[in-house]
Design a protein around this motif. Structure first.
Motif, short mmCIF file in Angstrom:
data_model
loop_
_atom_site.label_atom_id
_atom_site.label_comp_id
_atom_site.label_asym_id
_atom_site.label_seq_id
_atom_site.Cartn_x
_atom_site.Cartn_y
_atom_site.Cartn_z
N GLN A 246 -9.71 6.99 -1.69
CA GLN A 246 -8.80 7.60 -0.70
C GLN A 246 -7.37 7.08 -0.87
N TYR A 247 -7.23 5.85 -1.36
CA TYR A 247 -5.88 5.35 -1.67
C TYR A 247 -5.19 6.33 -2.63
N TRP A 249 -6.06 9.55 -3.28
CA TRP A 249 -5.91 10.91 -2.75
C TRP A 249 -4.91 10.98 -1.60
N ASN A 250 -4.46 9.84 -1.14
CA ASN A 250 -3.38 9.84 -0.14
C ASN A 250 -2.02 9.95 -0.82
N ARG A 251 -2.00 9.94 -2.13
CA ARG A 251 -0.74 10.09 -2.87
C ARG A 251 -0.56 11.57 -3.25
N ASP A 252 0.63 12.10 -3.04
CA ASP A 252 0.79 13.52 -3.38
C ASP A 252 1.13 13.72 -4.86
N ILE A 277 -10.89 14.80 4.13
CA ILE A 277 -9.51 14.33 4.22
C ILE A 277 -9.52 13.06 5.06
N ASP A 278 -8.93 12.00 4.54
CA ASP A 278 -8.96 10.71 5.23
C ASP A 278 -7.57 10.10 5.10
N LYS A 279 -6.73 10.37 6.08
CA LYS A 279 -5.34 9.88 6.00
C LYS A 279 -5.30 8.39 6.30
N ILE A 280 -4.74 7.64 5.39
CA ILE A 280 -4.66 6.19 5.56
C ILE A 280 -3.41 5.85 6.37
N GLY A 285 -2.59 0.91 5.02
CA GLY A 285 -1.89 0.85 3.74
C GLY A 285 -1.49 -0.60 3.44
#
Ligand code: SF4
Ligand code: SF4
Length: 388
Positions: A246-247, A249-252, A277-280, A285
């Protein structure tokens, strides 16, 4: 499964790609357990994975031989009528090219192994600066132009472990690059081209494929208690695999994360994670950065990679020898670092080429006894890679 557009290729790819370099095996690396591996690939494809990544040498007896990964993937896709359901990414063995004709020779062999008449994404494998100069001299860009015009290859790119300045240099030399594969995970933000490389790829709309998201498993197996204690402070409880994936996939600027999976359970776990979808949060962070700092505290020497000691008159790549030793200690993973040490550093530039002349010592900003440190590196890695 969630999907991303792979840069200017326009391909909608699953954000989890199936890496086929660590398939289950029997006695040796080239003996793939095809029954188990088939179950894994079938589950992956049926549950949304549409990008399979392989390479000429994956699952070969030696580091650089013709591997069985491509053969297995080709046979599996053909026998199960999956070829049109997935994008195949594979790689040309740039290090093995010794003449202009070799590009086509390897590509023909790969098409045959993969039982297909086209490759969706064709990458020059593990491109470094000397190999880039070499393949350019053998007119690699003409070869790639021809592949694209004939349709044998749909999109071209390269994989690399190089630093950011070289990455940009290579990208800027050929406007038809569409995909670049680089190493990235929360531990490696500033290793090789790292974060800056990803940001540049995004800026020029080149698709990014990520290798080593779990650092060969070191970020998820045998977690040290001091690292676990930090994870326990997070707002959201996640497994180590969830943190690592997820780290990314949190990057665009991350399009597709390749995971070299070894068991069906791993495939299932990764797909489940890739499907949500898992927003950190900012706080979590910071937890990730703290975990990375904790790993770094297990360092093997104090080299800061400042480069003041270079060049060594004997050609020793002091910085990268000390760095790979450090990473091996930080992640407690000699095998993975040995792979990098023996593939990324030329034979003549490894630690055992140091003749103990001591000329570099006065230049070290950290006052390291460099030849002694190199001796430790040599004792740790030895003189040849014996993973196989
Ligand atoms: S001591 Fe070793 S690393 Fe340092 S300059 Fe001499 S040969 Fe190079
Ligand atoms: S001078 Fe010292 S700290 Fe700097 S790169 Fe060389 S060994 Fe590392």
């Amino acid at each position: 499964m969630l999907y991303n557009t792979l840069g200017k290729t326009g391909l909608e790819v699953s954000r989890l790609g199936f890496g086929t370099m660590r398939l289950p095996t029997f006695n040796s690396n080239d003996e793939i357990d095809t029954e188990e591996a088939s179950k894994m690939l079938e589950y992956g494809i049926e549950n949304g994975i549409n990008l399979i990544d392989t390479a000429y040498p994956y699952h070969s007896k030696t580091l650089e031989g013709s591997g069985n990964s491509e053969r297995f993937v080709g046979k599996f896709l053909a026998e199960n009528n999956y070829r049109d359901e997935v994008y195949i990414s594979t790689k040309s063995p740039s290090w093995a090219i010794e003449s202009k004709n070799d590009f086509q020779m390897y590509l023909d062999e790969q098409l045959e192994k993969l039982q297909t008449d086209y490759i969706d994404i064709y990458l020059l494998h593990s491109l470094n600066v000397p190999d880039w100069e070499k393949v350019k001299n053998f007119d690699v860009l003409d070869f790639l132009d021809d592949c694209l015009s004939s349709g044998t290859v749909k999109h071209v790119g390269f994989s690399s472990h190089i630093e950011i300045d070289y990455l940009i240099e290579i990208i800027d030399e050929y406007p038809k690059w569409e995909v670049v594969m680089t190493q990235m995970n929360y531990f490696d933000e500033y290793y090789q081209s790292g974060i800056m490389g990803l940001e540049y790829l995004k800026e020029v709309n080149i698709g990014s494929m990520i290798m080593e998201p779990l650092r060969g498993g070191r970020l998820v197996n045998n977690i040290p208690q001091s690292v676990q204690d930090i994870w326990n402070m997070a707002e959201v409880k996640r497994t180590p695999v969830e943190w690592a994936l997820q780290y990314l996939w949190n990057r665009d600027d991350v399009d597709c994360v390749l995971s070299g999976m070894t068991s069906l359970n791993q495939v299932k776990e990764n797909i489940e994670i890739a499907s949500k979808i898992d927003k950190i949060s900012d706080y979590d962070g910071e937890i990730i950065r703290e975990v990375a700092r904790q790993y770094r505290s297990f360092v093997g020497n104090r080299c800061t990679r400042c480069g003041y000691c270079m060049p060594c008159p004997e050609g020793v790549d002091i910085i990268n020898c000390l760095t790979e030793f450090n990473i091996a200690n930080m992640l407690n993973d000699p095998k993975a670092s040995a792979m990098q040490y023996f593939t990324l550093i030329d034979e003549d530039s490894r630690a055992d080429s140091c003749i103990d002349c001591k000329k570099c010592i006065p230049f070290c900003s950290q006052m390291l006894n460099i030849p002694e440190e190199l001796q430790r590196v040599y004792e740790y890695f030895g003189s040849e890679f014996d993973h196989f």
